[in-house]
Design a protein around this motif. Structure first.
Motif, PDB file in Angstrom:
ATOM      1  N   ARG A   7       1.093  -1.261   0.191  1.00 26.39           N
ATOM      2  CA  ARG A   7       0.010   0.225  -0.098  1.00 26.39           C
ATOM      3  C   ARG A   7       1.048   1.001  -0.048  1.00 26.39           C
ATOM      4  O   ARG A   7       1.739   1.522   0.921  1.00 26.39           O
ATOM      5  N   GLN A   8       0.378   2.081  -0.698  1.00 21.43           N
ATOM      6  CA  GLN A   8       1.275   4.158  -0.592  1.00 21.43           C
ATOM      7  C   GLN A   8       0.184   4.343  -0.867  1.00 21.43           C
ATOM      8  O   GLN A   8      -0.911   3.832  -1.880  1.00 21.43           O
ATOM      9  N   ASP A   9      -0.231   5.967   0.047  1.00 21.80           N
ATOM     10  CA  ASP A   9      -0.517   6.447  -0.092  1.00 21.80           C
ATOM     11  C   ASP A   9      -0.082   8.097  -0.636  1.00 21.80           C
ATOM     12  O   ASP A   9       1.252   8.068  -0.023  1.00 21.80           O
ATOM     13  N   PHE A  10      -0.920   8.981  -1.462  1.00 19.61           N
ATOM     14  CA  PHE A  10      -0.693  10.030  -1.635  1.00 19.61           C
ATOM     15  C   PHE A  10      -1.975  10.818  -1.586  1.00 19.61           C
ATOM     16  O   PHE A  10      -2.984  10.662  -1.988  1.00 19.61           O
ATOM     17  N   ARG A  11      -1.094  12.240  -0.952  1.00 17.66           N
ATOM     18  CA  ARG A  11      -1.714  13.386  -0.794  1.00 17.66           C
ATOM     19  C   ARG A  11      -1.482  14.509  -1.972  1.00 17.66           C
ATOM     20  O   ARG A  11      -1.075  15.165  -2.247  1.00 17.66           O
ATOM     21  N   TRP A  12      -3.518  15.038  -2.274  1.00 19.90           N
ATOM     22  CA  TRP A  12      -3.045  16.116  -3.265  1.00 19.90           C
ATOM     23  C   TRP A  12      -3.995  16.444  -3.181  1.00 19.90           C
ATOM     24  O   TRP A  12      -5.610  16.169  -2.702  1.00 19.90           O
ATOM     25  N   SER A  13      -4.291  18.155  -4.055  1.00 19.24           N
ATOM     26  CA  SER A  13      -5.959  18.565  -3.898  1.00 19.24           C
ATOM     27  C   SER A  13      -6.216  18.484  -5.449  1.00 19.24           C
ATOM     28  O   SER A  13      -5.522  18.994  -6.432  1.00 19.24           O
TER      29      SER A  13
ATOM     30  N   TYR B  13      -7.615  15.305  -1.952  1.00 13.97           N
ATOM     31  CA  TYR B  13      -7.978  14.155  -1.667  1.00 13.97           C
ATOM     32  C   TYR B  13      -6.884  13.235  -0.892  1.00 13.97           C
ATOM     33  O   TYR B  13      -5.755  13.486  -0.938  1.00 13.97           O
ATOM     34  N   VAL B  14      -6.416  11.687  -0.810  1.00 14.57           N
ATOM     35  CA  VAL B  14      -6.029  11.099  -0.385  1.00 14.57           C
ATOM     36  C   VAL B  14      -6.228  10.279  -1.711  1.00 14.57           C
ATOM     37  O   VAL B  14      -6.986   9.219  -1.635  1.00 14.57           O
ATOM     38  N   THR B  15      -5.637   9.502  -2.100  1.00 14.92           N
ATOM     39  CA  THR B  15      -5.375   8.343  -3.154  1.00 14.92           C
ATOM     40  C   THR B  15      -5.152   7.057  -3.053  1.00 14.92           C
ATOM     41  O   THR B  15      -3.610   7.199  -2.089  1.00 14.92           O
ATOM     42  N   GLU B  16      -5.823   6.270  -2.587  1.00 16.47           N
ATOM     43  CA  GLU B  16      -4.858   5.060  -1.650  1.00 16.47           C
ATOM     44  C   GLU B  16      -4.536   3.836  -2.959  1.00 16.47           C
ATOM     45  O   GLU B  16      -5.830   3.973  -3.161  1.00 16.47           O
ATOM     46  N   ASP B  17      -3.096   3.468  -2.966  1.00 19.27           N
ATOM     47  CA  ASP B  17      -3.391   2.618  -3.698  1.00 19.27           C
ATOM     48  C   ASP B  17      -3.483   1.394  -2.968  1.00 19.27           C
ATOM     49  O   ASP B  17      -2.214   0.870  -1.828  1.00 19.27           O
TER      50      ASP B  17
END
Length: 246
Positions: A181-187, A234-238
């Motif tokens: 798992r890896q999370d990415f925070r962005w707007s 957003y937080v994109t959950e991969d």
């Protein structure tokens, strides 16, 4: 899950075609770094499973790579073809992918794994993957650390429960290896109307009774008028797992 819950899940899963335009306007894209983490650069054939209107598909395209969309909703496939006329889109599901055995390098499922039956989808995805292939799962989740987003979430939960609470990631089992798992925070820049479309395109909003849906949308509009946001955090959950053996 009870029979009634299963029926409601199927009803919500089949609701998106009626709001394909709002889905296209209101749903965010996926950040390039999240897509790069999901899909190996070497992948030459990639399936976007549950492709919707092609939000992820656009980010999956790369020189020398074929992207194939699989989408069960006729309304979504029609809108997809308008947006991405050069990409093949097929009628199918996670449990029944209309592709030959060992024909693709990666299968990616965005915002849709919670709709599938993993007992059937896992072996079906393994069937179409080549040796060493990869399954990628991804969700864009609103970042509730922003107070106004937390209030938006509270309004939505006053009317219905999101179907995404069980990601079913733990059901990605043999012949796949461990899930990373890896999370990415962005707007994502968004107007108030685009946020309204995002809300209106949620399955649990689409399937509300008319009066309840209008009441919910009115509360959301009043929140947006007071807060005047210009972007959605957003937080994109991969999640990704490699095919080990069959």
């Amino acid at each position: 899950m009870t029979t009634a819950e299963e029926r409601e899940k199927r009803r919500q899963a089949g609701s998106f075609g009626a709001v394909a335009d709002a889905y296209e306007r209101g749903r965010p894209p996926y950040p390039p770094e999240a897509v790069a983490w999901l899909v190996p650069e070497r992948a030459r054939a990639v399936v976007d499973l549950g492709a919707g209107t092609g939000k992820l598909t656009r980010a999956l395209r790369a020189p020398g790579r074929e992207v194939i969309a699989v989408e069960p909703s006729a309304g979504m496939r029609e809108r997809f073809s308008q947006v991405l006329p050069g990409v093949r889109v097929l009628d199918g599901t996670g449990e029944s992918i209309p592709l030959p055995d060992s024909s693709v390098d990666t299968v990616v499922c965005a915002q849709a794994w919670h709709w599938v039956d993993p007992r059937r989808a896992v072996p079906e995805i393994a069937r179409v993957l080549r040796t060493g292939g990869r399954l990628g799962l991804v969700w864009n989740s609103r970042d509730l650390s922003a107070p106004w987003v937390a209030e938006l979430e509270r309004i939505l939960r006053d009317y219905a429960a999101a179907p995404t609470e069980d990601r079913q990631v733990d059901r990605v089992v043999t012949p796949f290896g461990p899930v990373e798992r890896q999370d990415f925070r962005w707007s994502h820049p968004m107007t108030a109307e685009e946020i309204m479309d995002m809300v209106a395109s949620r399955s649990y909003v689409i399937t509300l009774e008319d009066a309840a849906r209008e009441e919910l949308l009115g509360r959301v509009r009043r929140l947006l008028e007071a807060e005047r946001p210009t972007e959605m955090p957003y937080v994109t959950e991969d999640y990704r797992a490699e095919l080990e053996s069959l």
